[in-house]
Design an enzyme around this catalytic site. Sequence first.
Site, PDB file in Angstrom:
ATOM      1  N   LYS A 114       0.574  -1.017  -0.306  1.00 35.39           N
ATOM      2  CA  LYS A 114       0.312   0.075   0.072  1.00 35.39           C
ATOM      3  C   LYS A 114       1.082   1.537   0.066  1.00 35.39           C
ATOM      4  O   LYS A 114       1.601   1.673   0.829  1.00 35.39           O
ATOM      5  CB  LYS A 114      -0.777   0.126   1.159  1.00 35.39           C
ATOM      6  CG  LYS A 114      -1.892   1.348   1.665  1.00 35.39           C
ATOM      7  CD  LYS A 114      -2.645   0.593   2.453  1.00 35.39           C
ATOM      8  CE  LYS A 114      -3.808   1.723   2.545  1.00 35.39           C
ATOM      9  NZ  LYS A 114      -4.853   1.484   3.484  1.00 35.39           N
ATOM     10  N   LEU A 162       1.284  -5.662   2.768  1.00 40.61           N
ATOM     11  CA  LEU A 162       0.504  -6.172   4.041  1.00 40.61           C
ATOM     12  C   LEU A 162       0.138  -7.487   3.553  1.00 40.61           C
ATOM     13  O   LEU A 162       0.824  -7.825   2.451  1.00 40.61           O
ATOM     14  CB  LEU A 162      -0.946  -4.681   3.761  1.00 40.61           C
ATOM     15  CG  LEU A 162      -0.832  -3.852   3.694  1.00 40.61           C
ATOM     16  CD1 LEU A 162      -2.384  -3.375   3.351  1.00 40.61           C
ATOM     17  CD2 LEU A 162      -1.106  -3.970   5.488  1.00 40.61           C
ATOM     18  N   GLU A 163      -0.476  -8.239   3.933  1.00 43.23           N
ATOM     19  CA  GLU A 163      -0.790  -9.542   3.548  1.00 43.23           C
ATOM     20  C   GLU A 163      -2.030  -9.399   2.750  1.00 43.23           C
ATOM     21  O   GLU A 163      -2.817  -7.824   2.227  1.00 43.23           O
ATOM     22  CB  GLU A 163      -1.125 -10.214   4.663  1.00 43.23           C
ATOM     23  CG  GLU A 163      -2.518 -11.548   4.491  1.00 43.23           C
ATOM     24  CD  GLU A 163      -2.784 -12.385   5.865  1.00 43.23           C
ATOM     25  OE1 GLU A 163      -3.763 -13.409   4.584  1.00 43.23           O
ATOM     26  OE2 GLU A 163      -3.121 -10.933   6.571  1.00 43.23           O
ATOM     27  N   TYR A 164      -1.670 -10.018   1.723  1.00 41.50           N
ATOM     28  CA  TYR A 164      -2.028  -9.906   0.367  1.00 41.50           C
ATOM     29  C   TYR A 164      -3.463 -11.096   0.063  1.00 41.50           C
ATOM     30  O   TYR A 164      -3.505 -12.246   0.992  1.00 41.50           O
ATOM     31  CB  TYR A 164      -1.508 -11.231  -0.138  1.00 41.50           C
ATOM     32  CG  TYR A 164      -2.313 -11.288  -2.357  1.00 41.50           C
ATOM     33  CD1 TYR A 164      -2.856  -9.995  -3.089  1.00 41.50           C
ATOM     34  CD2 TYR A 164      -2.350 -12.366  -2.985  1.00 41.50           C
ATOM     35  CE1 TYR A 164      -3.855 -10.068  -3.925  1.00 41.50           C
ATOM     36  CE2 TYR A 164      -2.549 -12.618  -4.219  1.00 41.50           C
ATOM     37  CZ  TYR A 164      -4.080 -11.867  -4.550  1.00 41.50           C
ATOM     38  OH  TYR A 164      -4.118 -12.127  -5.884  1.00 41.50           O
ATOM     39  N   ASP A 208     -15.257   1.460  12.237  1.00 37.30           N
ATOM     40  CA  ASP A 208     -15.514   2.128  10.710  1.00 37.30           C
ATOM     41  C   ASP A 208     -15.799   0.873  10.365  1.00 37.30           C
ATOM     42  O   ASP A 208     -15.386   0.643   9.310  1.00 37.30           O
ATOM     43  CB  ASP A 208     -14.319   2.545  10.317  1.00 37.30           C
ATOM     44  CG  ASP A 208     -14.726   3.286   8.743  1.00 37.30           C
ATOM     45  OD1 ASP A 208     -16.490   3.593   8.709  1.00 37.30           O
ATOM     46  OD2 ASP A 208     -14.404   3.374   8.129  1.00 37.30           O
ATOM     47  N   GLU A 212     -16.512  -2.207   2.551  1.00 37.54           N
ATOM     48  CA  GLU A 212     -15.572  -1.323   2.271  1.00 37.54           C
ATOM     49  C   GLU A 212     -14.114  -1.817   2.779  1.00 37.54           C
ATOM     50  O   GLU A 212     -12.510  -1.705   1.880  1.00 37.54           O
ATOM     51  CB  GLU A 212     -15.143  -0.025   2.115  1.00 37.54           C
ATOM     52  CG  GLU A 212     -16.219   0.593   0.884  1.00 37.54           C
ATOM     53  CD  GLU A 212     -17.539   0.802   1.667  1.00 37.54           C
ATOM     54  OE1 GLU A 212     -18.763   1.625   1.222  1.00 37.54           O
ATOM     55  OE2 GLU A 212     -18.160  -0.453   2.742  1.00 37.54           O
ATOM     56  N   ASN A 213     -14.460  -1.804   4.109  1.00 40.72           N
ATOM     57  CA  ASN A 213     -12.883  -2.439   4.609  1.00 40.72           C
ATOM     58  C   ASN A 213     -12.943  -3.824   5.691  1.00 40.72           C
ATOM     59  O   ASN A 213     -11.896  -4.039   5.941  1.00 40.72           O
ATOM     60  CB  ASN A 213     -13.054  -1.035   6.415  1.00 40.72           C
ATOM     61  CG  ASN A 213     -12.640  -0.091   6.297  1.00 40.72           C
ATOM     62  OD1 ASN A 213     -13.026   0.617   5.077  1.00 40.72           O
ATOM     63  ND2 ASN A 213     -12.850   0.873   6.737  1.00 40.72           N
ATOM     64  N   ASP A 226      -8.858  -2.625   7.185  1.00 38.06           N
ATOM     65  CA  ASP A 226      -8.302  -0.780   7.443  1.00 38.06           C
ATOM     66  C   ASP A 226      -9.293  -0.403   8.914  1.00 38.06           C
ATOM     67  O   ASP A 226     -10.098  -1.076   9.373  1.00 38.06           O
ATOM     68  CB  ASP A 226      -9.702  -0.551   6.970  1.00 38.06           C
ATOM     69  CG  ASP A 226      -8.559   1.782   6.679  1.00 38.06           C
ATOM     70  OD1 ASP A 226      -9.222   1.759   7.288  1.00 38.06           O
ATOM     71  OD2 ASP A 226      -8.326   1.529   5.249  1.00 38.06           O
TER      72      ASP A 226
END
Length: 353
Positions: A114, A162-164, A208, A212-213, A226
Amino acid sequence: MKMNALKCGCKENRPQIAGKPGCICNNSIQKLPADSFKIPAIPAGRPLHNSTKANVNDNKEQSTSGKPELINRDDKKKSWTLSDFDLGRPLGKGKFGNVYLAREKESHYVVALKVLFKSQILDSEIEHQVRREVEIQCRLRHPNILRMYGYFHDEKRIYLILEYAKHGALYKLLKERGRFDEKTAAIYVRDLTRALVYCHSKKVIHRDIKPENLLIGHNLELKIADFGWSVHSPSSRRMTLCGTLDYLSPEMIEGKPHSYAVDIWSLGVLCYELLVGLPPFDAKDSHQTYRKIRYVIIKYPDFISERAKDLMGKLLVINPEHRLPLTSVLQHPWILENAPEGAIPSAHIQEQK
């Protein structure tokens, strides 16, 4: 309650629909000059090689993929640089940068990289959010939480290793399918509940939760991806108004102190959206959404089962203290019936075939 104080300063959020913002925040941080950007202290050594032996000694909660982890070694002298990675295709785009498939050259371990732009972070006054996200996510180890292996930065950018998550974003899959069947939704709700139980045990409030997260991992497990609005809160009482409007709890929209129970409320909202395709308090404008949340005005479609309604009804409760505890969510009949161990989300069965 002020209804005209909405101001969006968040990261990746939903587009505006009928004039209603996808998120709200009350960022009051003073704008900082570009050269003042600070990166949190690195909490561990440089992650490097695949190692089966080392993985045995690592926290057992870390991996559900069945493959070796990118692990830490005692080598704090050498930090990561972009030259350590081969970059692949883009995986996604956000307001402050992009995510790329990448491979660490020495170990050949595949990750998601990212890339955030410092200037955009400073212009949007969210430096504190990025710092907090890194500090929290680097320390969490759970199969339903996306692993952050480390990070580095240069003059203009921040890079998060980050982990994929092989199967991509839950939000994208939900939009493609419209809505999920109850077995698929229950499996995702179960996975998210487990992640939240772990977060709360570490004194972390996510604040949150939304499609999307959330990402889908190697074994089709759900992963929180996220932590930009998360907070480490040993005192458990917070005042900041943050998150996505459709997912805000009644105590948050009324400006009252909030605690871990805001995540329980969001779990109920997510459960509804997975089953219906829209959040339960969706409306033409933010005023109507506020009203629906404040008085918990929900309409359940006929295709929703009674057990699913029962669970959501016990999560979407005005009084935070009366919401169903997360440990009880895992024992709810709807979860036990639809999400036994080993069950595969039916939304992916055809994909696997």
